[in-house]
Design an enzyme around this catalytic site. Structure first.
Site, PDB file in Angstrom:
ATOM      1  N   GLN A 162     -21.770  31.817  86.663  1.00 22.75           N
ATOM      2  CA  GLN A 162     -21.988  30.786  87.610  1.00 22.75           C
ATOM      3  C   GLN A 162     -23.655  30.637  87.743  1.00 22.75           C
ATOM      4  O   GLN A 162     -24.448  31.311  87.623  1.00 22.75           O
ATOM      5  CB  GLN A 162     -21.534  31.371  88.828  1.00 22.75           C
ATOM      6  CG  GLN A 162     -21.628  30.341  90.404  1.00 22.75           C
ATOM      7  CD  GLN A 162     -20.989  29.278  90.053  1.00 22.75           C
ATOM      8  OE1 GLN A 162     -19.800  29.092  89.355  1.00 22.75           O
ATOM      9  NE2 GLN A 162     -21.375  28.066  90.638  1.00 22.75           N
ATOM     10  N   LYS A 171     -12.855  29.335  92.550  1.00 19.18           N
ATOM     11  CA  LYS A 171     -12.387  29.471  91.233  1.00 19.18           C
ATOM     12  C   LYS A 171     -11.195  30.536  90.986  1.00 19.18           C
ATOM     13  O   LYS A 171     -10.269  30.306  90.424  1.00 19.18           O
ATOM     14  CB  LYS A 171     -13.608  29.622  90.369  1.00 19.18           C
ATOM     15  CG  LYS A 171     -14.638  28.226  90.113  1.00 19.18           C
ATOM     16  CD  LYS A 171     -15.770  28.506  89.536  1.00 19.18           C
ATOM     17  CE  LYS A 171     -16.731  27.224  89.650  1.00 19.18           C
ATOM     18  NZ  LYS A 171     -18.007  27.356  88.759  1.00 19.18           N
ATOM     19  N   ASP A 191     -16.973  26.668  80.340  1.00 18.05           N
ATOM     20  CA  ASP A 191     -17.842  25.728  81.042  1.00 18.05           C
ATOM     21  C   ASP A 191     -18.458  24.674  80.229  1.00 18.05           C
ATOM     22  O   ASP A 191     -19.003  23.681  80.606  1.00 18.05           O
ATOM     23  CB  ASP A 191     -19.176  26.697  81.549  1.00 18.05           C
ATOM     24  CG  ASP A 191     -19.112  26.743  83.062  1.00 18.05           C
ATOM     25  OD1 ASP A 191     -18.237  25.699  83.700  1.00 18.05           O
ATOM     26  OD2 ASP A 191     -19.523  27.497  83.685  1.00 18.05           O
TER      27      ASP A 191
HETATM   28  N1  GUN Z   1     -22.992  25.545  89.418  1.00 22.79           N
HETATM   29  C1  GUN Z   1     -22.723  24.323  89.688  1.00 22.79           C
HETATM   30  N2  GUN Z   1     -21.751  23.709  88.785  1.00 22.79           N
HETATM   31  C2  GUN Z   1     -21.560  24.728  88.146  1.00 22.79           C
HETATM   32  C3  GUN Z   1     -20.658  24.795  86.999  1.00 22.79           C
HETATM   33  O1  GUN Z   1     -19.803  23.692  86.847  1.00 22.79           O
HETATM   34  N3  GUN Z   1     -20.320  25.820  86.184  1.00 22.79           N
HETATM   35  C4  GUN Z   1     -21.125  27.010  86.563  1.00 22.79           C
HETATM   36  N4  GUN Z   1     -20.925  27.954  85.668  1.00 22.79           N
HETATM   37  N5  GUN Z   1     -22.184  26.995  87.393  1.00 22.79           N
HETATM   38  C5  GUN Z   1     -22.243  26.000  88.232  1.00 22.79           C
END
Ligand code: GUN
Length: 281
Positions: free
Chosen positions: A94, A50, A117
């Site tokens: 996350q 990311k 998100d």
């Molecule tokens: N963990 C697995 N997929 C995601 C996601 O799309 N966003 C976040 N913040 N954590 C994750």
């Protein structure tokens, strides 16, 4: 007939290239704050991807790496600081978080307009109400974008989602319902799963069990989206037994490389949109 591979890498790259140009043309620098707690190796890999993708398109990214033993209160204090920082457009925590922290409590603390998100209950509600102001969660939004490259009108199609997570299963079901699909959400307690799946024009597997969905689950000519990332002794496997599904489906995503690149592309897009929501409303 074998399936056509849905190339998420190519589409994600195209979206990133277009976004880079748009950010450059508008002479802006959107800023994303990423919070990662503990040292889960998979989360570390996702966060690094990311960060790299943000930097590539011109989004400034600031990552807060916090130790496993941080309290929920301390985490909320950091979120409050970022919520009140006018330079920060998006906040991403996350997941998963350590067991002593309730993720809903943390995600609800993020200002909805910075919730890139799309996990805040307000954004969930806006999606259910089909309101354009909502941030859609990144993986479901990416799945829809990918499906639309091969089929524009999804009206009346049977969509079966296996898995009811807050990150994928539930939100993707709302997005498909908004497209007038007839949606079935299957989960670990569902009976006659293969019978239900056999009727799916669109099958989305998000169960977390390696190669659980075999060829007999697949309706001929279906669109099969495999969200699973399962680490096995034979490498990373999806939830779908690819070789068998490939023989029956019309379109299929491979694993690895399935929907992951789209998740990141949608995060970039949401962060770009967050900048304008905060600066032009
Ligand atoms: N963990 C697995 N997929 C995601 C996601 O799309 N966003 C976040 N913040 N954590 C994750």
């Amino acid at each position: 007939m074998t399936a056509q591979i849905l190339d998420s890498k190519q589409l994600a790259q195209q979206i990133r290239t277009e976004l880079k140009q748009k950010i450059y043309d508008s002479q802006i620098t959107p800023e994303l704050a990423v919070i990662i707690v503990g040292n889960d190796p998979a989360s570390e890999i996702y966060v690094r991807s990311k960060e790299k993708a943000c930097q590539e398109v011109g989004i400034k990214v600031e990552t807060y790496r916090l130790t496993q033993d941080i309290s929920a209160e301390e985490l909320k204090e950091l979120i409050d600081l970022l919520n009140n920082d006018r330079n920060i457009n998006g906040i991403l925590v996350q997941l998963p978080l350590p067991k002593h922290i309730n993720p809903q409590e943390i995600l609800t603390r993020i200002k909805p307009e910075k919730d890139v998100d799309g996990f805040h209950p307000l954004n969930t509600g806006l999606i259910i109400q089909k309101q354009p102001a909502a941030f859609s969660p990144c993986t479901p939004k990416g799945i829809l974008r990918l499906i639309h490259t091969v089929k524009q009108d999804l009206s009346g199609l049977n969509a079966v989602i296996i898995g009811r997570s807050q990150i994928v299963g539930l939100p993707v079901s709302h997005l498909l319902l908004n497209e007038n699909c007839t949606v079935t959400i299957a989960h670990s307690k569902t009976k006659n799963l293969s019978e239900i799946c056999k009727k799916a024009d669109i099958l989305i597997a998000s169960v977390g069990k390696a190669e659980f969905i075999t060829g007999e689950f697949i309706k001929p000519e279906a669109i099969v989206i495999d969200v699973g990332i399962n680490r096995t002794s034979n490498g990373i496997k999806g939830d779908v037994k690819f070789a068998e599904a490939y023989e029956k489906a019309a379109y299929i995503t491979p694993v690895p490389g399935g929907v992951g690149p789209m998740t990141i592309a949608m995060l970039l897009e949401n962060t770009y949109e967050a900048f304008f929501k905060q600066n032009h409303s």
